[in-house]
Write a protein that holds these residues in place. Structure first.
Motif, short mmCIF file in Angstrom:
data_model
loop_
_atom_site.label_atom_id
_atom_site.label_comp_id
_atom_site.label_asym_id
_atom_site.label_seq_id
_atom_site.Cartn_x
_atom_site.Cartn_y
_atom_site.Cartn_z
N THR A 1 0.82 -1.21 0.00
CA THR A 1 0.00 0.00 0.00
C THR A 1 0.85 1.26 0.00
O THR A 1 0.70 2.12 -0.87
CB THR A 1 -0.93 0.02 1.23
OG1 THR A 1 -1.75 -1.15 1.18
CG2 THR A 1 -1.81 1.26 1.23
N CYS A 2 1.80 1.34 0.97
CA CYS A 2 2.42 2.65 1.18
C CYS A 2 3.90 2.71 0.76
O CYS A 2 4.46 3.79 0.67
CB CYS A 2 2.28 3.07 2.65
SG CYS A 2 3.40 2.19 3.76
N GLY A 3 4.55 1.57 0.53
CA GLY A 3 5.94 1.60 0.11
C GLY A 3 6.93 1.57 1.26
O GLY A 3 8.14 1.57 1.04
N ASN A 4 6.44 1.55 2.51
CA ASN A 4 7.31 1.39 3.68
C ASN A 4 7.91 -0.02 3.66
O ASN A 4 7.45 -0.89 2.94
CB ASN A 4 6.47 1.61 4.95
CG ASN A 4 7.29 1.59 6.21
OD1 ASN A 4 8.52 1.71 6.16
ND2 ASN A 4 6.63 1.45 7.35
N LEU A 5 8.95 -0.25 4.45
CA LEU A 5 9.53 -1.59 4.54
C LEU A 5 8.63 -2.46 5.42
O LEU A 5 8.14 -2.02 6.46
CB LEU A 5 10.93 -1.53 5.14
CG LEU A 5 11.95 -0.73 4.31
CD1 LEU A 5 13.28 -0.68 5.02
CD2 LEU A 5 12.11 -1.33 2.93
N ALA A 6 8.44 -3.71 5.00
CA ALA A 6 7.51 -4.58 5.71
C ALA A 6 7.95 -6.03 5.59
O ALA A 6 8.57 -6.42 4.61
CB ALA A 6 6.12 -4.43 5.12
N SER A 7 7.65 -6.82 6.62
CA SER A 7 7.95 -8.25 6.57
C SER A 7 6.77 -9.02 6.00
O SER A 7 6.90 -10.18 5.61
CB SER A 7 8.26 -8.79 7.96
OG SER A 7 9.31 -8.05 8.54
N VAL B 1 5.92 11.12 1.81
CA VAL B 1 7.35 11.36 2.00
C VAL B 1 8.13 10.83 0.80
O VAL B 1 7.61 10.03 0.02
CB VAL B 1 7.89 10.68 3.29
CG1 VAL B 1 7.36 11.37 4.54
CG2 VAL B 1 7.55 9.21 3.31
N GLU B 2 9.38 11.31 0.67
CA GLU B 2 10.19 10.89 -0.48
C GLU B 2 10.65 9.45 -0.36
O GLU B 2 10.51 8.65 -1.26
CB GLU B 2 11.42 11.80 -0.61
CG GLU B 2 11.10 13.14 -1.20
CD GLU B 2 12.32 14.03 -1.28
OE1 GLU B 2 12.12 15.25 -1.27
OE2 GLU B 2 13.45 13.52 -1.34
N ASP B 3 11.25 9.12 0.79
CA ASP B 3 11.72 7.74 0.94
C ASP B 3 11.58 7.27 2.39
O ASP B 3 11.11 8.00 3.26
CB ASP B 3 13.15 7.58 0.42
CG ASP B 3 14.11 8.49 1.13
OD1 ASP B 3 13.84 8.84 2.29
OD2 ASP B 3 15.14 8.86 0.52
N VAL B 4 11.99 6.03 2.61
CA VAL B 4 11.77 5.39 3.91
C VAL B 4 12.51 6.13 5.02
O VAL B 4 12.03 6.22 6.15
CB VAL B 4 12.20 3.92 3.83
CG1 VAL B 4 12.10 3.25 5.19
CG2 VAL B 4 11.34 3.16 2.83
#
Lengths: 197, 197
Positions: free
Chosen positions: A59-65, A85-88
């Protein structure tokens, strides 16, 4: 140099990390070898695990397991705001601030004519889609105050015009900042955005 | 902070490496995750391999993938000199110099009354044994010019007295060094050890 191929390769690879050069990579590798059971082997396992399991949140592009990240899953974060936001790293910075309780949208960079990065290279279409699909009431553009960051913010604002309330982070004097050390642009921006006391 | 436990643990562990703090560890981990296939997974594999295979050389204490290190195995290095160093980092420094073509003996530290490190905690007995067993003609004491380093050098010199020629690294003005920036002790040492031109 170290007369051992594995060690030499490890130093070379560690030296590619930001913040480490050849010299500090050597020191780090020596420390790793000295603390084989406490540091080297657990670190190797953890890196392998992260390499295998961690992906981008769908969904959001954050890091996830898992397919969705912990923030997107959490019912506590299901507010009507999305912070772009631009990046993590910027997401982490916002989380350290600890004030934002909504969800994020990580673009994966900024528009850049020089590097020929267009909207379709970023997650801008996905953002437009989220705004249409989810019950989003506010999009907070937390992009860097650089030329590329602000260009991207303008483009997103164009795309979402009329569909949702859009805000950007306030610009002004940083907490603890001294006027004498601030650049002229920041002082002008802080003056323009002055508030009643 | 990063809203992912594995990433959080990885950052925490990377921050324990010398030269990296919490902030640079975060940057390094982001870089690792971005370069999953080029950096993160190969680094994990290499660390695991080093952790499993690299041990101390049984003869000299250098790092080795087999019971004996590459230097001890090499017939080219089978000279009559042994260079005694405090730890593996010093061995690497000597190797970078590229002038020494003999073998090494890594003590694993220095004698220290404060930290209660005695001769039996270091590889000093092993050095005495090597001098007796191998056809060693010269022992070069390349110990740091610190109090502990020099104490250790004196102790070793006592132990080996009469058995072998012993030398130490010359002390003086470093190549490229400016007198104005040198400490008084170094200038005195360089003056005492002055040479005819």
């Amino acid at each position: 140099m170290s007369s051992n191929k594995d060690i030499e390769s490890l130093i070379e690879m560690m030296a590619r990390l930001p913040g480490l050069g050849p010299r500090s990579a050597r020191r780090a590798v020596l420390q790793l070898v000295r603390k084989r059971d406490l540091l080297l082997l657990p670190l190797a396992d953890l890196m392998h695990q992260v390499g295998v399991s961690v992906r981008e949140c769908e969904t959001c592009g954050n890091l996830a397991s898992s397919p969705l990240c912990d923030i997107c899953i959490s019912p506590k974060r299901a507010g009507p705001e999305i912070c772009v936001v631009e990046d993590v790293a910027d997401l982490w910075a916002m989380e350290r601030g600890g004030s934002f309780r909504g969800r994020y949208h990580v673009l994966g960079g900024t528009l850049s004519a020089l590097d020929s990065i267009g909207p379709e290279d970023l997650k801008i279409p996905k953002l437009v889609q989220r705004v249409a699909d989810e019950s989003v009431r506010e999009v907070i553009l937390a992009l860097n105050a650089t030329v590329d960051g602000q260009t991207t913010a303008h483009y997103i604002a164009d795309q979402l015009e009329g569909k949702v309330r859009m805000t950007s982070l306030a610009q002004g004097v940083p907490i603890g900042g001294e006027l004498d050390y601030l650049d002229d642009g920041t002082i002008s921006a802080a003056l323009r955005a002055r508030k009643d006391i």
